[in-house]
Structure formats: C-alpha cells, structure tokens
Scaffold this active site. Sequence first.
Site, PDB file in Angstrom:
ATOM      1  CE  LYS A 209      16.304  48.609  29.309  1.00 27.47           C
ATOM      2  NZ  LYS A 209      15.606  47.778  28.325  1.00 27.47           N
ATOM      3  CD  GLU A 215       4.446  56.819  36.115  1.00 26.28           C
ATOM      4  OE1 GLU A 215       5.590  57.029  35.633  1.00 26.28           O
ATOM      5  OE2 GLU A 215       3.445  56.631  35.408  1.00 26.28           O
ATOM      6  N   GLY A 270      12.147  45.572  30.033  1.00 24.66           N
ATOM      7  CA  GLY A 270      11.619  45.698  31.395  1.00 24.66           C
ATOM      8  C   GLY A 270      10.768  44.510  31.808  1.00 24.66           C
ATOM      9  NE  ARG A 271       7.024  43.491  26.666  1.00 23.57           N
ATOM     10  CZ  ARG A 271       7.577  44.549  26.063  1.00 23.57           C
ATOM     11  NH1 ARG A 271       7.972  45.602  26.764  1.00 23.57           N
ATOM     12  NH2 ARG A 271       7.746  44.558  24.749  1.00 23.57           N
ATOM     13  CD  GLU A 356       4.934  47.239  28.321  1.00 24.40           C
ATOM     14  OE1 GLU A 356       4.191  47.756  29.161  1.00 24.40           O
ATOM     15  OE2 GLU A 356       6.150  47.076  28.503  1.00 24.40           O
ATOM     16  CG  HIS A 387     -17.484  31.216  44.412  1.00 22.34           C
ATOM     17  ND1 HIS A 387     -18.567  30.556  44.926  1.00 22.34           N
ATOM     18  CD2 HIS A 387     -16.440  30.345  44.458  1.00 22.34           C
ATOM     19  CE1 HIS A 387     -18.192  29.342  45.311  1.00 22.34           C
ATOM     20  NE2 HIS A 387     -16.905  29.195  45.027  1.00 22.34           N
ATOM     21  CE  LYS A 507       8.378  54.700  30.774  1.00 20.87           C
ATOM     22  NZ  LYS A 507       9.668  54.034  30.858  1.00 20.87           N
TER      23      LYS A 507
END
Length: 547
Positions: A209, A215, A270-271, A356, A387, A507
């Site tokens: 965005k 990263e 973003g999410r 978030e 399990h 960030k």
Amino acid sequence: MDMKTVTNASAAWWALAAHYEKIKDVHLRTLFSEDPGRAQRFSADGAGLFLDYSKNRITDETLRLLFALAESRGVTARRDAMFRGEKINNTERRAVLHVALRAPRDARIEVDGTNVVPDVHEVLDRMAGFAEQIRGGSWTGHTGKRIKTIVNIGIGGSYLGPEMAYRALRPYSDRGMSFRFVANVDGADFSEAVQGLDAAETLFIVSSKTFTTLETMTNAATARRWVVERLGTDAAVARHFVAVSTNEAGVRDFGIDTVNMFGFWDWVGGRYSMDGAIGLSTMVAIGPEHFRDMLAGFHAMDEHFRTAPAERNLPMLLGLLTVWYNNFFGAQTLGVMPYAAHLGRFPAYLQQLQMESNGKHVDLQGRPIGYQTGPVIWGEPGTDGQHSFYQLIHQGTKLIPCDLIGFLQPLSPIASQHDLLMANLFAQAEALAFGKTAREVAAGGVPEWQVPFRVFEGNRPTNLILADRLDPHTLGALVALYEHSVFTQGAIWDIDSFDQWGVELGKALALRIVPELDSRQDAALAHDSSTNALIDRYRRASQARGN
Ligand code: G6Q
C-alpha cells in the site's frame, strides 16, 4: 470477569454481569435437556452460511441482554456510518470502506462527496484484463516466454489474504501455473520461493500500500537483481514486475511502469484489502469470473450484516458471543478450526484481522480502557489439531471458545474421506459441549482408579459454521463474516478497529538498529544493557564470519 474496573459501563453491561453470575455454572447438558427447540432457535443463515450457535453458554435472556448492549453501544448506527463512508477510523481520520471494494457497479458510495464505486470497478476491470493476458499467454516475459509462475512480494495485509485465498481456492486455479509468496525479510524466504524457477517465466507482483515497507522493498530489490542478473538487462524489469500500491511515485522510482500499477485507496486498510487490487495474484490464479464470484460472496454478507435483524445477523451474533466470553467469562483466546485442509492459512489470516483490529488499549477518545479488548486468535485445521492441542481444550483448565468450520460437499476427488472429516467435526462439537461424566466413563468398564482421568467436564462452547462447499463465493462470505464480527466487537469496546499504531512502531524500531549491527562499528551503544549485549554478540559473530 473484569467488570470491577469498568468505569463507564452502561446499564446493559452491568445487567450482563449480573446475568453471568446466574448462568456461569449452568451446563450445556441442562440447557439442551430442558429445551428441545434450542438447536433450531439458536441457528441462523446468511449469505450461504449456516451458523449453529446453540452450543454456547447462553439462554434467550443472554441474547436479549447482548442485543441491548449492542443497542446501548450504538453498533448499528456505527455500522451504518461505515457503509455511508463516514470517517469512522478516528485516529487516521479516514473512511473505512472495504465494503466498497465489492459493491456492485451501480452502487453509490461517497467519500468526501465523490462516488468511489466507478474507481473500484475501473481497477477491477484493469486487473481482469491483466489476469487474462497472463492466463491466456499474451503477456510474455522479456525473452518472449509465457509466464508460468507468479511471486507475490508483500507482508501483513499485503500477503496474508492473497496467500490464504490462493490456498483456499486452489481447486479453482489454473493448475498450469504456480503461485508463490515472499513476505519475510529473512533472505531464506526469497531464496526458497524462487527455488527452481526460470526468471524468463516468472512475474513478480510487488504488493505494498505504502511502497515503503522495509521487508517488501528489500525483497523487491532482491527480486529485481535476481531477474536482471538472469536475463542480462534492466529492460527485463518492465515485463517481469507489476505493482499494487497507493504510492504512484514510489512505484515509478522502483522502475515499474505505472501502466502496470493497480491502485487502491487510503480508505482500505491493509488487512481489509484482499478483495481489491491486493488480490491480483488471486485473480490471476482463479480468473476474473471466479474472483467476481468471491466479491459477490463478500457483498452478500455485507448486505446481510447491513439488513438482517440482530437475532439472525451472523456477524453480529459472532461478535457478541466473542464479547460474552471475553468480557464476562474471562476467556483470553478464541480458537478457529476449519475442517478443510484448503483453509490451512485461514486462522493466520484471522489472527491479523482480529488482533490488529481489536488489540487496543484506549477508547475512541484516547482514554485508557478498564476492560478486556480483543482476544488472542489462533487455530489449525481439524482434524490435525485434534491430535495435538485439543487435549487442552477438552480437559485443561482454561475456557477456550472455538469456531468450527465445515463444508457439506467435498472439494477433493477422494470424496469418500469426507464423511470421516465431517464425522470428526460434529463429534468434537458434541464432545466439547456435553463431555463425559464419571458415571458414563465407569459404565464403559474403565477401572475405578482411571475414571477421573477419563472424565470430560464438557460445557466448552463452540460455534459451528457450515456452508455447502468451499468455493469463491463462500470464501468471500466467510471473510466478510469475520470482518463484520470484528467490527461489532470493536463498536462494543468503543475502540478504533481500523488503525494499527503498533505495526507502525515496529516499522520504525528496527531502522535504528540496522546501522549498529555493522561489525566495523564500535561506537558506544545507547540501548538498555540487554539490547547492547545482544547487538555486541551479533557484531562479534559477523566479524567471525568475515562480514
Ligand atoms: C494492515 C497493516 C499491515 C500492512 C503491512 C504492509 O492492516 O497495516 O499489516 O498491511 O505492514 O504494509 P504495506 O502494504 O504498506 O507494505
């Protein structure tokens, strides 16, 4: 229960607290045996999803009080303000309009007096054109070869949705192509993603965005070098990179022609962005038509959330039940267990969406909050979880409400195994609710000394979400269900579910330490003694390996 510290609790909140005292020891066994109509009354349908919420520790009175709480907190008014494009993201002064990303072409949703729907569809149409070119082979790489692999570079909201959706919808994808995802700044993530790839047949989608995220920008630069080294020229970048971003200048500076940039807007978090341009890799994988089916699923759930009465409103119910356990039973976590291998990344996706959004400590006015906000979200696909960690849910000392998700139709050609999968799903919900008493255990011929170990207390609440099959429409509806559940919770807690200052901090923090890691540096470190020692240890290790 954390009510004692609640300072601004409404009458509705106190009424729930009092009701909790009455219901906290009532067993689901009793609730079911006293009420034969319970399963039917405590279930609802919406947008192709069926929710059985009867195995929750609730009565009609609980629901009535939860709805009163929603009313007193203005949940529906806030919902309507979101759909109208009002700037309900208080701290960033932004509208919150992921619902516009899936609005039909003829809808009208305004931000600052401008209808944003035509812009949304202009981008979707361009994405569709691009996806068709890749899928049809008319978009070729620099050497004229057809693109066979798409690598999405992005992190957080620019990664989790695309990866989750690709895995979920793989049976609908073009099996002649492969899709890979790079998020982590650990170089190993990139190296593994490009293992065995031919650069001439690989296209990178740089999804960011802001187009400034450390990263993503680092991985994008690595990818650029990887392509240029293999194809021998900078000119190759144009045919092997496209961008998804709101930052046109950043994209241009990177060397990507903005003709090959797909935009979105500051009113998409973003999410909350996998159904817009951030979903470009999804659209290439499943094709524009399936992508539009997914948007229709999202939209169907939006309409359901907007119009269904509270007692049949799936996101509202899920959200209120989360508040019920979180704030009155003191449950710290919520498990989400999809009984579908294709939904393997769904819990991780929900983790970001929920944590978030609702991991906040002050209210909309910036005042510290005296009650619990968002729970920890976690999960793994059933039956795998059975399990490993289900033991703790069944017999541990913690209350862990769970959402169990299943599908009536199998996606796999090995349909015969579907009965086993679904039998496990139904059996777990049943066992968690009703458990096994000492008498039942003893009746099975178990030696007396072993009985206590084999007793299941039960009374573990679950929601059971069922859909016909896992397809694009269903996935859209499922994601929107959780988006709006998160919204409902946030409105009850009076927090901003749409900012993420905690992410912004991360960030910035690393940037200070990056230059300090240089092993030739010997300037005094000014962190705490622990951080100083760690940096020093790393410098020495770098020196030892000759860096
Ligand atoms: C999502 C968050 C965060 C964000 C990433 C990537 O809501 O804001 O996860 O998506 O930090 O940001 P960019 O897309 O700007 O690279």
